[in-house]
Motif scaffolding. Sequence first.
Motif, PDB file in Angstrom:
ATOM      1  N   PHE A  19      30.654 -11.840 -28.308  1.00  0.00           N
ATOM      2  CA  PHE A  19      31.100 -12.960 -27.485  1.00  0.00           C
ATOM      3  C   PHE A  19      29.907 -13.873 -27.229  1.00  0.00           C
ATOM      4  N   ARG A  20      30.174 -15.157 -27.097  1.00  0.00           N
ATOM      5  CA  ARG A  20      29.133 -16.103 -26.688  1.00  0.00           C
ATOM      6  C   ARG A  20      28.815 -15.841 -25.218  1.00  0.00           C
ATOM      7  N   TRP A  21      27.543 -15.892 -24.851  1.00  0.00           N
ATOM      8  CA  TRP A  21      27.116 -15.776 -23.455  1.00  0.00           C
ATOM      9  C   TRP A  21      26.250 -16.993 -23.158  1.00  0.00           C
ATOM     10  N   GLU A  22      26.895 -18.030 -22.652  1.00  0.00           N
ATOM     11  CA  GLU A  22      26.210 -19.292 -22.428  1.00  0.00           C
ATOM     12  C   GLU A  22      26.613 -19.861 -21.077  1.00  0.00           C
ATOM     13  N   LEU A  23      25.723 -20.618 -20.489  1.00  0.00           N
ATOM     14  CA  LEU A  23      26.083 -21.373 -19.301  1.00  0.00           C
ATOM     15  C   LEU A  23      26.832 -22.624 -19.729  1.00  0.00           C
ATOM     16  N   ALA A  24      27.848 -22.986 -18.985  1.00  0.00           N
ATOM     17  CA  ALA A  24      28.588 -24.208 -19.289  1.00  0.00           C
ATOM     18  C   ALA A  24      27.692 -25.425 -19.117  1.00  0.00           C
ATOM     19  N   ASP A  25      26.770 -25.372 -18.187  1.00  0.00           N
ATOM     20  CA  ASP A  25      25.816 -26.454 -17.946  1.00  0.00           C
ATOM     21  C   ASP A  25      24.564 -26.188 -18.777  1.00  0.00           C
ATOM     22  N   ASN A  30      19.037 -20.774 -18.790  1.00  0.00           N
ATOM     23  CA  ASN A  30      19.450 -19.962 -19.938  1.00  0.00           C
ATOM     24  C   ASN A  30      19.463 -20.768 -21.230  1.00  0.00           C
ATOM     25  N   ALA A  31      20.130 -21.924 -21.195  1.00  0.00           N
ATOM     26  CA  ALA A  31      20.249 -22.736 -22.402  1.00  0.00           C
ATOM     27  C   ALA A  31      18.916 -23.368 -22.782  1.00  0.00           C
ATOM     28  N   GLN A  32      18.181 -23.860 -21.817  1.00  0.00           N
ATOM     29  CA  GLN A  32      16.939 -24.570 -22.087  1.00  0.00           C
ATOM     30  C   GLN A  32      15.829 -23.637 -22.576  1.00  0.00           C
ATOM     31  N   THR A  33      15.787 -22.432 -22.065  1.00  0.00           N
ATOM     32  CA  THR A  33      14.689 -21.525 -22.375  1.00  0.00           C
ATOM     33  C   THR A  33      15.067 -20.444 -23.385  1.00  0.00           C
ATOM     34  N   MET A  34      16.202 -19.835 -23.194  1.00  0.00           N
ATOM     35  CA  MET A  34      16.550 -18.663 -23.989  1.00  0.00           C
ATOM     36  C   MET A  34      17.229 -19.002 -25.307  1.00  0.00           C
ATOM     37  N   GLY A  35      17.996 -20.089 -25.343  1.00  0.00           N
ATOM     38  CA  GLY A  35      18.744 -20.424 -26.552  1.00  0.00           C
ATOM     39  C   GLY A  35      20.042 -19.650 -26.621  1.00  0.00           C
ATOM     40  N   ALA A  36      20.607 -19.581 -27.803  1.00  0.00           N
ATOM     41  CA  ALA A  36      21.899 -18.918 -28.011  1.00  0.00           C
ATOM     42  C   ALA A  36      21.789 -17.426 -27.715  1.00  0.00           C
ATOM     43  N   MET A  37      22.793 -16.914 -27.023  1.00  0.00           N
ATOM     44  CA  MET A  37      22.854 -15.480 -26.744  1.00  0.00           C
ATOM     45  C   MET A  37      24.264 -14.982 -27.022  1.00  0.00           C
ATOM     46  N   LEU A  38      24.336 -13.733 -27.455  1.00  0.00           N
ATOM     47  CA  LEU A  38      25.608 -13.077 -27.731  1.00  0.00           C
ATOM     48  C   LEU A  38      25.691 -11.796 -26.919  1.00  0.00           C
ATOM     49  N   VAL A  39      26.914 -11.355 -26.624  1.00  0.00           N
ATOM     50  CA  VAL A  39      27.102 -10.140 -25.835  1.00  0.00           C
ATOM     51  C   VAL A  39      28.290  -9.350 -26.390  1.00  0.00           C
ATOM     52  N   ARG A  40      28.221  -8.033 -26.229  1.00  0.00           N
ATOM     53  CA  ARG A  40      29.351  -7.178 -26.592  1.00  0.00           C
ATOM     54  C   ARG A  40      29.245  -5.865 -25.833  1.00  0.00           C
ATOM     55  N   MET A  51      19.475 -11.980 -28.064  1.00  0.00           N
ATOM     56  CA  MET A  51      18.874 -13.311 -28.207  1.00  0.00           C
ATOM     57  C   MET A  51      18.148 -13.355 -29.547  1.00  0.00           C
ATOM     58  N   PHE A  52      17.748 -14.550 -29.939  1.00  0.00           N
ATOM     59  CA  PHE A  52      17.134 -14.761 -31.242  1.00  0.00           C
ATOM     60  C   PHE A  52      15.764 -15.409 -31.056  1.00  0.00           C
ATOM     61  N   PRO A  53      14.714 -14.591 -30.914  1.00  0.00           N
ATOM     62  CA  PRO A  53      13.380 -15.128 -30.636  1.00  0.00           C
ATOM     63  C   PRO A  53      12.860 -16.027 -31.758  1.00  0.00           C
ATOM     64  N   GLU A  54      12.317 -17.151 -31.342  1.00  0.00           N
ATOM     65  CA  GLU A  54      11.698 -18.088 -32.275  1.00  0.00           C
ATOM     66  C   GLU A  54      10.360 -18.534 -31.695  1.00  0.00           C
ATOM     67  N   ARG A  55       9.703 -19.431 -32.364  1.00  0.00           N
ATOM     68  CA  ARG A  55       8.343 -19.822 -31.961  1.00  0.00           C
ATOM     69  C   ARG A  55       8.249 -20.235 -30.495  1.00  0.00           C
ATOM     70  N   LYS A  56       9.239 -20.955 -29.980  1.00  0.00           N
ATOM     71  CA  LYS A  56       9.176 -21.406 -28.579  1.00  0.00           C
ATOM     72  C   LYS A  56       9.168 -20.239 -27.594  1.00  0.00           C
ATOM     73  N   ALA A  71      13.144 -12.368 -18.636  1.00  0.00           N
ATOM     74  CA  ALA A  71      14.343 -13.186 -18.462  1.00  0.00           C
ATOM     75  C   ALA A  71      15.539 -12.542 -19.160  1.00  0.00           C
ATOM     76  N   LEU A  72      15.324 -12.003 -20.354  1.00  0.00           N
ATOM     77  CA  LEU A  72      16.405 -11.316 -21.066  1.00  0.00           C
ATOM     78  C   LEU A  72      16.921 -10.134 -20.249  1.00  0.00           C
TER      79      LEU A  72
END
Length: 154
Positions: A19-25, A30-40, A51-56, A71-72
């Motif tokens: 499932f997508r785990w995102e803030l509507a805003d 969450n959206a600004q720092t963590m990026g896309a997240m999934l949950v099950r 989460m999907f760690p990248e350079r940022k 944060a995770l």
Amino acid sequence: MGETRGFIYEPDPANPGWFRWELADTTRFNAQTMGAMLVRADADGRCRLRMFPERKHSNLLDMVHGAVTLALMDISLFAAMRTLLNGDAAGSVTLELSSQFIGAGMLGAPLDAVVEVMRETGKLVFMRGTVVQGEDDSHLVAAFSGIVRKPSRK
């Protein structure tokens, strides 16, 4: 499903079983720092937040920054409340988060917080978990426990 009091929680068509785990805003942390997240929910009754760690998300050693890992852990408590208990994650707050760093998270590979609910009372949820990487969760990054206070009924 869909938007649930501030969160988007719906099946992710690109990742069956997740499932997508995102803030509507999307202007919030969450959206600004963590990026896309999934949950099950895993078959063993635990919740897995990915989460999907990248350079940022990296520190100067090109590993996942400890603050991102923390944060995770924190976000995973709320994902577990929603996924395992159908709880109101948006109205809840972290009372305590205890962590132990064990290894470094690597960039370019999914980073998962795996959480189990230890006990739920009328006002509190007690949880513990690990942060892991690897197909078989073989790379242990951290362990943690947390207490979340459910929303007050008014």
